[in-house]
Design an enzyme around this catalytic site. Sequence first.
Site, PDB file in Angstrom:
ATOM      1  N   ILE A 173      37.702  39.601  47.619  1.00  0.00           N
ATOM      2  CA  ILE A 173      37.345  39.209  46.244  1.00  0.00           C
ATOM      3  C   ILE A 173      38.629  38.826  45.510  1.00  0.00           C
ATOM      4  O   ILE A 173      39.531  39.652  45.397  1.00  0.00           O
ATOM      5  CB  ILE A 173      36.664  40.362  45.473  1.00  0.00           C
ATOM      6  CG1 ILE A 173      35.472  40.894  46.257  1.00  0.00           C
ATOM      7  CG2 ILE A 173      36.239  39.902  44.088  1.00  0.00           C
ATOM      8  CD1 ILE A 173      34.804  42.123  45.614  1.00  0.00           C
ATOM      9  N   LYS A 202      43.519  51.366  44.192  1.00  0.00           N
ATOM     10  CA  LYS A 202      43.013  50.044  43.794  1.00  0.00           C
ATOM     11  C   LYS A 202      42.715  50.003  42.292  1.00  0.00           C
ATOM     12  O   LYS A 202      43.024  49.012  41.618  1.00  0.00           O
ATOM     13  CB  LYS A 202      41.764  49.710  44.608  1.00  0.00           C
ATOM     14  CG  LYS A 202      42.065  49.538  46.099  1.00  0.00           C
ATOM     15  CD  LYS A 202      40.789  49.546  46.908  1.00  0.00           C
ATOM     16  CE  LYS A 202      41.058  49.293  48.379  1.00  0.00           C
ATOM     17  NZ  LYS A 202      39.861  49.528  49.205  1.00  0.00           N
TER      18      LYS A 202
END
Length: 435
Positions: free
Chosen positions: A138, A207
């Site tokens: 992504i 993340k």
Amino acid sequence: MVQQVNVGIVGLGNIGTGTMTILAENAAQIDLKLGFPLRVKAVCDLLIDTKPVPDALGPVFKTKDWRELVNHPEVDIVVELVGGTTVAADVINSAIAAKKSVVTANKELMALCGAEIWERAIAAGTNIAMEASVAGGIPIHAVLREGISGDRVVALYGILNGTSNYILTEMEMHGAALETVLAEAQRLGYAEANPSADIDGFDARSKLAILSALAFGEKITPSDIFTEGIRRISQTDFQYAQRLGQTIRLLCAARQTPEGLILSVRPAMIPSTTILASVKSSYNAVWVKGVYGEDTFYYGRGAGPRPTGVAVVSDLMRVGREILRGSPLRVSPFAHERLGEYNPIPVTRQKRAYYLRFRVTDRPGIISALAGILAAKHISLDAVLQLPCDNKRDLPFAITLEPTTEEAVRQAVEGMSQLDFLLEPPLALPMEPPL
Ligand SMILES: NC(=O)c1ccc[n+]([C@@H]2O[C@H](COP(=O)([O-])OP(=O)(O)OC[C@H]3O[C@@H](n4cnc5c(N)ncnc54)[C@H](OP(=O)(O)O)[C@@H]3O)[C@@H](O)[C@H]2O)c1
């Protein structure tokens, strides 16, 4: 004269191999899109003799010593795909010192000391690209740094760990126990032999640290993020979730409140109707809310050699373009000092409805004992749920709470943990309002 940009790749594991494959197979397209070729000049791995390098890449310098690659006079961009925070940091810092740009997929290192690395790179006049470090396929870095950079982000939610999402959705869909799904995932190679980074939330935490730094321009470190894994989630919780019109996901959340930013990685109940509930198996998703553009949603493969390889190659193309065509003044994505507005604050100040799940040895007076503790903390009980169960020695049931602070819930749970009819401390999950 045809110009080209030369690449050196350190670490030919999953992502290194995927990156080489794409650079070899997709070379003509890449060349056309860029207007110049990207060439792999050098590769490095500890077991270099055992790592196949595609013939289509042409002659490539091979070495076991990353210093030889970093200092190779023809390498313009160093790709760090070793992982971890030791050798990887040496590779990246040496590349910057040699005034070479860096592409990395390393979430752990960038979450821990991305701000310092960026400062060094800017001072050296080199570039850092790290798209592959979060949510594999992504392109969320590009979204936050370019696509919606004109907006003012107020919240970001993510499903950022494919392994735990795979485990939770297998439990949800097939009624399996966590241990069974985890063992199967390990057998298939989806989960590491030591699954802690995935199921205890640490991988997702790295993340979220990077994404919230990009979204809020704040120096977020992993220790700013309340982190809880999925180990305690059981089949019973999915049964109750279903009764409540909810499901359970390991939700990464960064929310701006009037007091500051609340950051968490934790299993949470989310309404089954929300788009995040439809993110299944090893897929990842990121949902960003902005003041002006409102909601945008990004979905795709969170890992794997090919999706992550695309992110690495796309970074190489951007950095290569900047090397040949010149790049504007660079600003670190971890740009600001603490601004106050986005200053992280403890998750205990969050106000939510909660789901509490108990395992008890049945006897009269249990509900009134629990209700008494809740009342003492000024917490209103919403509903009591009990699915049929014959085992009176290990009886599960659940209580849902009206919105209250996490602090009050934690105090109540601590008080309840002393009660002798409980077989284990209560499990408390926040219930997210419709996102
Ligand atoms: N796997 C994914 O889907 C994924 C997704 C997104 C991001 N990432 C990130 O991408 C990075 C690489 O992950 P990966 O899955 O490709 O890991 P990996 O398969 O373990 O590959 C790492 C490679 O680095 C090599 N290596 C270790 N120490 C080295 C050294 N001192 N010098 C040269 N090479 C060395 C290893 O060599 P030997 O095997 O020969 O020892 C191995 O081939 C990590 O930062 C990871 O977090 C991975």
